[in-house]
Scaffold this motif. Structure first.
Motif, PDB file in Angstrom:
ATOM      1  N   ALA A 108       0.630  -1.270  -0.048  1.00 15.42           N
ATOM      2  CA  ALA A 108       0.092   0.030   0.047  1.00 15.42           C
ATOM      3  C   ALA A 108       0.927   1.465  -0.163  1.00 15.42           C
ATOM      4  O   ALA A 108       0.373   2.298  -0.575  1.00 15.42           O
ATOM      5  N   MET A 109       1.856   1.326   0.884  1.00 16.12           N
ATOM      6  CA  MET A 109       2.859   2.414   0.875  1.00 16.12           C
ATOM      7  C   MET A 109       3.577   2.668  -0.442  1.00 16.12           C
ATOM      8  O   MET A 109       4.040   3.569  -0.797  1.00 16.12           O
ATOM      9  N   GLU A 110       3.984   1.602  -1.107  1.00 16.76           N
ATOM     10  CA  GLU A 110       4.562   1.800  -2.478  1.00 16.76           C
ATOM     11  C   GLU A 110       3.742   2.100  -3.316  1.00 16.76           C
ATOM     12  O   GLU A 110       4.050   3.111  -4.577  1.00 16.76           O
ATOM     13  N   ILE A 111       2.354   1.901  -3.427  1.00 14.71           N
ATOM     14  CA  ILE A 111       1.454   2.231  -4.252  1.00 14.71           C
ATOM     15  C   ILE A 111       1.264   3.690  -4.187  1.00 14.71           C
ATOM     16  O   ILE A 111       1.295   4.444  -5.362  1.00 14.71           O
ATOM     17  N   ALA A 112       1.211   4.239  -2.941  1.00  9.09           N
ATOM     18  CA  ALA A 112       1.023   5.671  -2.487  1.00  9.09           C
ATOM     19  C   ALA A 112       2.305   6.432  -3.050  1.00  9.09           C
ATOM     20  O   ALA A 112       2.049   7.590  -3.648  1.00  9.09           O
ATOM     21  N   ARG A 113       3.522   5.838  -2.873  1.00 11.38           N
ATOM     22  CA  ARG A 113       4.746   6.608  -3.474  1.00 11.38           C
ATOM     23  C   ARG A 113       4.761   6.717  -4.987  1.00 11.38           C
ATOM     24  O   ARG A 113       5.104   7.876  -5.506  1.00 11.38           O
ATOM     25  N   ALA A 114       4.448   5.717  -5.620  1.00 14.29           N
ATOM     26  CA  ALA A 114       4.276   5.363  -6.938  1.00 14.29           C
ATOM     27  C   ALA A 114       3.265   6.253  -7.663  1.00 14.29           C
ATOM     28  O   ALA A 114       3.623   6.999  -8.827  1.00 14.29           O
ATOM     29  N   THR A 115       2.086   6.427  -7.181  1.00 11.22           N
ATOM     30  CA  THR A 115       1.124   7.261  -7.640  1.00 11.22           C
ATOM     31  C   THR A 115       0.814   8.691  -7.272  1.00 11.22           C
ATOM     32  O   THR A 115       0.005   9.392  -8.203  1.00 11.22           O
ATOM     33  N   GLY A 116       1.156   8.753  -6.248  1.00  9.07           N
ATOM     34  CA  GLY A 116       0.705   9.967  -5.514  1.00  9.07           C
ATOM     35  C   GLY A 116      -0.851  10.256  -5.092  1.00  9.07           C
ATOM     36  O   GLY A 116      -1.257  11.110  -4.802  1.00  9.07           O
ATOM     37  N   GLY A 117      -1.412   8.955  -5.129  1.00  8.02           N
ATOM     38  CA  GLY A 117      -2.731   8.876  -4.478  1.00  8.02           C
ATOM     39  C   GLY A 117      -2.741   8.755  -3.220  1.00  8.02           C
ATOM     40  O   GLY A 117      -1.871   8.491  -2.502  1.00  8.02           O
ATOM     41  N   HIS A 118      -4.073   9.049  -2.761  1.00  6.54           N
ATOM     42  CA  HIS A 118      -4.584   8.841  -1.274  1.00  6.54           C
ATOM     43  C   HIS A 118      -4.907   7.056  -1.093  1.00  6.54           C
ATOM     44  O   HIS A 118      -6.184   6.862  -1.385  1.00  6.54           O
TER      45      HIS A 118
END
Length: 209
Positions: A108-118
């Motif tokens: 989940a944290m990797e997705i947040a970093r990669a996308t800039g999404g919440h």
């Protein structure tokens, strides 16, 4: 709500079908365009490219096997920046049922970093068959769904989507706790691979207690 779904597998099918029935508008993209078009037809929605789905979405669901996540995140880029993203995925290899993420981090944290999404972690602790239940009841009790994230708007959208399945939302803290939900999923997945009934293996939580 307009839900953009990234992935066309079993989880996307199960969750998307229930959300479409609840009246949400859906658009889907996937690695296999024919599968995405078939799901869109089932839902009365639309299929499109990743950028189109990102633009369409009020909230996004990423439902991709962890092996395909890097390619999906490369495809998404920053198109979901600032938008709510629901992450239902588990970075768990199925030989020893251990985490594939670096120590101290979560998918989940990797997705947040990669996308800039919440990003909000949710829906990762049950087999897709459970999400097909209308509603998911066990021993007469609604299934409790833990979810965690940092953004109030994204958390509220996820709470509503959990409720639309007939399940009971259970706030589980900020996004740091996604690491723990993913570790819990490793145990669940090991039980599933061991032959446990997917409808009963995680009927453990009573929010009233």
């Amino acid at each position: 709500m307009r839900i953009g779904i990234f992935g066309a597998g079993a989880m996307a099918d199960a969750l998307g079908t229930r959300w479409a029935a609840a009246g949400h508008e859906l658009m889907v993209t996937g690695r296999t365009p024919a599968k995405a078009r078939a799901l869109a037809g089932k839902w009365g929605g639309r299929a499109g490219q990743a950028g189109e789905v990102a633009e369409f979405a009020d909230v996004a669901l990423i439902a991709v096997l962890y092996q395909g996540m890097p390619a999906m995140l490369d495809t998404i880029g920053t198109a979901l920046s600032g938008k709510p993203i629901v992450d239902c995925n588990n970075p768990v290899e199925v030989e020893h049922f251990t985490m594939t993420t670096a120590p101290g981090t979560s998918l989940a944290m990797e997705i947040a970093r990669a996308t800039g999404g919440h990003v909000v972690k949710a829906f990762n602790l049950c087999h897709a068959l459970v999400w097909q239940m209308e509603p998911p009841l066990f021993d007469g009790r609604r299934l409790v769904v833990p979810y965690c994230g940092d953004d109030a708007g994204a958390l509220e959208a996820t709470r509503l989507l959990i409720g639309d399945l007939g399940a009971e939302p259970l706030p589980a803290g900020d996004l740091r706790h996604a690491l723990h939900l993913e570790a819990m999923a490793a145990i669940v997945i090991s039980l599933l691979f061991g032959g446990r009934d997917p409808y009963t293996i995680f009927n453990l939580v009573d929010a009233g207690s």
